[in-house]
Write a protein that holds these residues in place. Structure first.
Motif, PDB file in Angstrom:
ATOM      1  N   HIS A   1      66.553  23.972  -8.774  1.00  0.00           N
ATOM      2  CA  HIS A   1      67.836  23.589  -8.186  1.00  0.00           C
ATOM      3  C   HIS A   1      68.489  22.513  -9.040  1.00  0.00           C
ATOM      4  O   HIS A   1      67.795  21.712  -9.687  1.00  0.00           O
ATOM      5  CB  HIS A   1      67.651  23.054  -6.758  1.00  0.00           C
ATOM      6  CG  HIS A   1      67.186  24.080  -5.776  1.00  0.00           C
ATOM      7  ND1 HIS A   1      68.030  25.013  -5.229  1.00  0.00           N
ATOM      8  CD2 HIS A   1      65.953  24.318  -5.261  1.00  0.00           C
ATOM      9  CE1 HIS A   1      67.343  25.788  -4.406  1.00  0.00           C
ATOM     10  NE2 HIS A   1      66.080  25.383  -4.408  1.00  0.00           N
TER      11      HIS A   1
ATOM     12  N   ARG B   1      78.635  35.299  -9.029  1.00  0.00           N
ATOM     13  CA  ARG B   1      78.256  34.043  -8.374  1.00  0.00           C
ATOM     14  C   ARG B   1      79.463  33.249  -7.896  1.00  0.00           C
ATOM     15  O   ARG B   1      79.352  32.439  -6.985  1.00  0.00           O
ATOM     16  CB  ARG B   1      77.421  33.181  -9.320  1.00  0.00           C
ATOM     17  CG  ARG B   1      76.023  33.705  -9.570  1.00  0.00           C
ATOM     18  CD  ARG B   1      75.281  32.793 -10.525  1.00  0.00           C
ATOM     19  NE  ARG B   1      73.919  33.271 -10.763  1.00  0.00           N
ATOM     20  CZ  ARG B   1      72.860  32.888 -10.059  1.00  0.00           C
ATOM     21  NH1 ARG B   1      73.011  32.018  -9.085  1.00  0.00           N
ATOM     22  NH2 ARG B   1      71.669  33.362 -10.337  1.00  0.00           N
TER      23      ARG B   1
ATOM     24  N   GLU C   1      68.139  27.740   0.633  1.00  0.00           N
ATOM     25  CA  GLU C   1      66.798  27.594   0.069  1.00  0.00           C
ATOM     26  C   GLU C   1      66.495  26.132  -0.241  1.00  0.00           C
ATOM     27  O   GLU C   1      65.376  25.657  -0.015  1.00  0.00           O
ATOM     28  CB  GLU C   1      66.680  28.436  -1.197  1.00  0.00           C
ATOM     29  CG  GLU C   1      65.304  28.425  -1.829  1.00  0.00           C
ATOM     30  CD  GLU C   1      65.236  29.278  -3.080  1.00  0.00           C
ATOM     31  OE1 GLU C   1      64.214  29.188  -3.801  1.00  0.00           O
ATOM     32  OE2 GLU C   1      66.194  30.028  -3.350  1.00  0.00           O
TER      33      GLU C   1
ATOM     34  N   THR D   1      72.908  28.691  -2.803  1.00  0.00           N
ATOM     35  CA  THR D   1      71.569  28.121  -2.986  1.00  0.00           C
ATOM     36  C   THR D   1      71.234  27.052  -1.965  1.00  0.00           C
ATOM     37  O   THR D   1      70.095  26.585  -1.909  1.00  0.00           O
ATOM     38  CB  THR D   1      71.412  27.513  -4.401  1.00  0.00           C
ATOM     39  OG1 THR D   1      72.297  26.387  -4.540  1.00  0.00           O
ATOM     40  CG2 THR D   1      71.733  28.539  -5.474  1.00  0.00           C
TER      41      THR D   1
END
Length: 321
Positions: free
Chosen positions: A91, A17, A113, A110
């Motif tokens: 989130h 990540r 989205e 992220t």
């Protein structure tokens, strides 16, 4: 996005990540000690950056987020979550309003989205949402840092330090003037030490805020309705979360750290015993040695000796059972 600071001497690229920035620059513990002493900076330019503008921005976000932001003062930083209809964390946002614009940084990758969801909820509100990741880099200055922030740069000030929304074109110059630069492994070790959860590490598809201690810091219990609020209220008033976050001191004789997802069991049951949880993040700390965060079943005794894979682990309570 690949950071230009990966070209600095000794830079070792991060993986997973955190791909796109440096894991370390050749001396993990020196970098940790510098951050703990309030010096240096961390390149977090791989994180997503979004902005929300328009006269309704705070009132609108107040309806969507778990945090009370309708009266957020300029310069006041906060963190907030977006939950599913069932109360599961989708989130995590770290945000500040500069008086005209809400700036937020989120987990790498992220933002697309998240923006799609926000766009679907605009309705008649006077707001504009933008992805600013290509234009702005997040740079972290640790708590205690006395480095001066360039004029015009938005700052998110939290107990663990300041996050700067720096124009990406200025990243190399700023690092040269305000270094030394520490990698994300040093930053993560201090995060684990401080018991601060991170989306995608301490969370899975069914995590609720109570399990991670995000009540209070990212969830306001006395604001109006938002998606998932029913679950938050029900657990707060009537029950307990099914799992809880714990901090682990790991056996320092093991060469390898247990990775994310490593099963956690009772030491008395051995390595083939029933799984009671899993490692979320592990790190090597400059003072504490090998440490980790783990998510375990709520009914695991707080004084139970644990195994993380094959590694002995002593726990400290983060979230009360």
């Amino acid at each position: 996005m690949k950071s230009p600071l990966l070209s600095l001497p000794g830079a070792v690229p991060a993986e997973g990540r955190d791909e796109g920035v440096a894991a370390h620059y050749g001396d993990l513990f020196r970098e940790q000690r510098a951050l703990a002493d309030g010096t240096g900076l961390v390149d977090l330019s791989h994180r997503g950056v979004i902005t929300v503008t328009g006269s309704d921005r705070l009132a609108w976000l107040h309806l969507l987020l778990t945090q009370h932001v309708s009266e957020l003062a300029p310069g006041q930083a906060t963190e907030a979550l977006i939950l599913s209809a069932h109360g599961h964390i989708e989130h995590a946002l770290y945000l500040v309003d500069d008086g005209e614009t809400v700036w937020a940084h989120v987990e790498p990758g992220t933002q697309g989205e998240l923006i799609a969801y926000l766009e679907s909820m605009k309705f008649f509100y006077r707001v504009e949402v933008a992805d600013r990741t290509e234009d702005f880099a997040v740079v972290h200055l640790p708590a205690g840092s006395i480095e001066e922030v360039p004029e015009g740069v938005t700052v998110l000030e939290a107990p663990h330090g300041r996050d700067l929304f720096l124009p990406r074109a200025d990243l190399e110059k700023f690092a040269a003037e305000h270094g030394p630069v520490a990698g994300v492994l040093a930053y993560e070790a201090l995060r684990v030490e401080a018991h601060r959860p991170r989306l995608g590490f301490e969370t899975d598809h069914r995590t609720i805020p109570h399990e991670l201690g995000w009540i209070g810091t990212a969830v306001h219990l006395h604001k109006g309705c938002y998606r998932g609020q029913e679950t938050v209220a029900r657990v707060q008033n009537l029950g307990k979360p099914p799992r809880r976050l714990v901090f682990l001191h790991l056996d320092g004789s093991d060469v390898l750290l247990p990775g994310h997802g490593t099963p956690v069991r009772l030491a008395s049951d051995g390595a083939e015993g029933r799984q009671l949880g899993f490692i979320t993040t592990s790190a090597r700390h400059h003072e504490l040695g090998p440490i980790a965060l783990a998510l375990v079943k709520r009914n695991v005794a707080v004084d139970a000796e644990l195994l993380a894979g094959d590694t002995a682990a002593a726990q400290e309570t983060v979230v009360e059972p």
